[in-house]
Motif scaffolding. Structure first.
Motif, mmCIF file in Angstrom:
data_model
loop_
_atom_site.group_PDB
_atom_site.id
_atom_site.type_symbol
_atom_site.label_atom_id
_atom_site.label_comp_id
_atom_site.label_asym_id
_atom_site.label_seq_id
_atom_site.Cartn_x
_atom_site.Cartn_y
_atom_site.Cartn_z
ATOM 1 N N SER A 113 0.824 -1.204 0.000
ATOM 2 C CA SER A 113 0.000 0.000 0.000
ATOM 3 C C SER A 113 0.864 1.262 0.000
ATOM 4 N N ASN A 114 1.840 1.324 0.878
ATOM 5 C CA ASN A 114 2.721 2.502 0.963
ATOM 6 C C ASN A 114 3.497 2.713 -0.329
ATOM 7 N N PHE A 115 3.964 1.645 -0.938
ATOM 8 C CA PHE A 115 4.720 1.722 -2.191
ATOM 9 C C PHE A 115 3.828 2.268 -3.309
ATOM 10 N N CYS A 116 2.609 1.758 -3.398
ATOM 11 C CA CYS A 116 1.712 2.138 -4.492
ATOM 12 C C CYS A 116 1.115 3.531 -4.321
ATOM 13 N N ARG A 117 0.984 3.992 -3.101
ATOM 14 C CA ARG A 117 0.435 5.324 -2.840
ATOM 15 C C ARG A 117 1.372 6.445 -3.307
ATOM 16 N N LYS A 118 2.583 6.117 -3.634
ATOM 17 C CA LYS A 118 3.529 7.129 -4.117
ATOM 18 C C LYS A 118 3.035 7.794 -5.396
ATOM 19 N N VAL A 119 2.205 7.073 -6.175
ATOM 20 C CA VAL A 119 1.813 7.587 -7.492
ATOM 21 C C VAL A 119 0.312 7.789 -7.675
ATOM 22 N N GLY A 120 -0.498 7.448 -6.686
ATOM 23 C CA GLY A 120 -1.927 7.628 -6.876
ATOM 24 C C GLY A 120 -2.758 7.181 -5.688
ATOM 25 N N VAL A 121 -4.039 7.464 -5.777
ATOM 26 C CA VAL A 121 -4.996 7.116 -4.725
ATOM 27 C C VAL A 121 -5.490 5.688 -4.967
ATOM 28 N N LEU A 122 -5.393 4.870 -3.944
ATOM 29 C CA LEU A 122 -5.850 3.488 -4.073
ATOM 30 C C LEU A 122 -7.354 3.404 -3.848
ATOM 31 N N ALA A 123 -7.971 2.470 -4.552
ATOM 32 C CA ALA A 123 -9.397 2.218 -4.352
ATOM 33 C C ALA A 123 -9.589 1.556 -2.991
ATOM 34 N N ILE A 124 -10.737 1.802 -2.399
ATOM 35 C CA ILE A 124 -11.056 1.264 -1.079
ATOM 36 C C ILE A 124 -12.176 0.238 -1.213
ATOM 37 N N HIS A 125 -12.023 -0.888 -0.544
ATOM 38 C CA HIS A 125 -13.066 -1.911 -0.539
ATOM 39 C C HIS A 125 -14.287 -1.340 0.182
ATOM 40 N N PRO A 126 -15.471 -1.391 -0.444
ATOM 41 C CA PRO A 126 -16.656 -0.747 0.147
ATOM 42 C C PRO A 126 -17.124 -1.361 1.457
ATOM 43 N N GLU A 127 -16.833 -2.622 1.696
ATOM 44 C CA GLU A 127 -17.304 -3.268 2.922
ATOM 45 C C GLU A 127 -16.294 -3.216 4.051
ATOM 46 N N THR A 128 -14.997 -3.346 3.718
ATOM 47 C CA THR A 128 -13.982 -3.405 4.770
ATOM 48 C C THR A 128 -13.308 -2.062 5.021
ATOM 49 N N GLY A 129 -13.334 -1.164 4.031
ATOM 50 C CA GLY A 129 -12.665 0.114 4.175
ATOM 51 C C GLY A 129 -11.164 0.032 3.980
ATOM 52 N N GLU A 130 -10.673 -1.132 3.581
ATOM 53 C CA GLU A 130 -9.237 -1.326 3.370
ATOM 54 C C GLU A 130 -8.885 -1.091 1.902
ATOM 55 N N ASP A 131 -7.600 -0.848 1.659
ATOM 56 C CA ASP A 131 -7.132 -0.688 0.283
ATOM 57 C C ASP A 131 -7.468 -1.941 -0.514
ATOM 58 N N LEU A 132 -7.810 -1.754 -1.785
ATOM 59 C CA LEU A 132 -8.200 -2.866 -2.645
ATOM 60 C C LEU A 132 -6.948 -3.504 -3.247
ATOM 61 N N ILE A 133 -6.386 -4.437 -2.481
ATOM 62 C CA ILE A 133 -5.163 -5.140 -2.868
ATOM 63 C C ILE A 133 -5.405 -6.636 -2.703
ATOM 64 N N LEU A 134 -5.137 -7.392 -3.744
ATOM 65 C CA LEU A 134 -5.188 -8.852 -3.674
ATOM 66 C C LEU A 134 -3.748 -9.343 -3.717
ATOM 67 N N TYR A 135 -3.300 -9.986 -2.653
ATOM 68 C CA TYR A 135 -1.897 -10.386 -2.526
ATOM 69 C C TYR A 135 -1.787 -11.891 -2.467
ATOM 70 N N ASN A 136 -0.899 -12.440 -3.297
ATOM 71 C CA ASN A 136 -0.626 -13.867 -3.296
ATOM 72 C C ASN A 136 0.847 -14.059 -2.932
ATOM 73 N N PRO A 137 1.140 -14.319 -1.654
ATOM 74 C CA PRO A 137 2.532 -14.442 -1.240
ATOM 75 C C PRO A 137 3.256 -15.642 -1.858
#
Length: 95
Positions: A32-56
């Motif tokens: 999230s911090n890395f990607c916010r350097k260049v733009g506003v991230l979308a927010i999940h409407p139910e959780t309020g968290e950044d819309l990021i799908l991560y596959n470690p």
């Protein structure tokens, strides 16, 4: 004669990027911090968290921006940038 305005349509692919080559033990907060350097991230409407799908397991994440310019800027400026521990990542448009 009335001119009908067409509203632009955005598909999730226009707003989303895929980040690959993420290092082991990457956190959602780091992405999230890395990607916010260049733009506003979308927010999940139910959780309020950044819309990021991560596959470690695959060391990749799909990040969705609020505006297309954010996704375009991420591709232009973040691809090849060092993420953490001088680890470069690849950023490309989601398909």
């Amino acid at each position: 004669m009335k001119v009908r305005e067409e509203k632009p349509t955005f598909s999730p692919a226009n707003l989303s990027v895929v980040i690959t080559d993420l290092p082991e033990n990457t956190t959602l907060s780091q992405i999230s911090n890395f990607c916010r350097k260049v733009g506003v991230l979308a927010i999940h409407p139910e959780t309020g968290e950044d819309l990021i799908l991560y596959n470690p397991r695959l060391h990749k994440a799909t990040v969705t921006y609020y505006y297309p310019d954010g996704a375009n800027s991420a591709i232009k400026y973040l691809s090849g940038e060092q993420f953490i521990d001088k680890h470069p990542v690849k950023v490309e448009r989601a398909k």
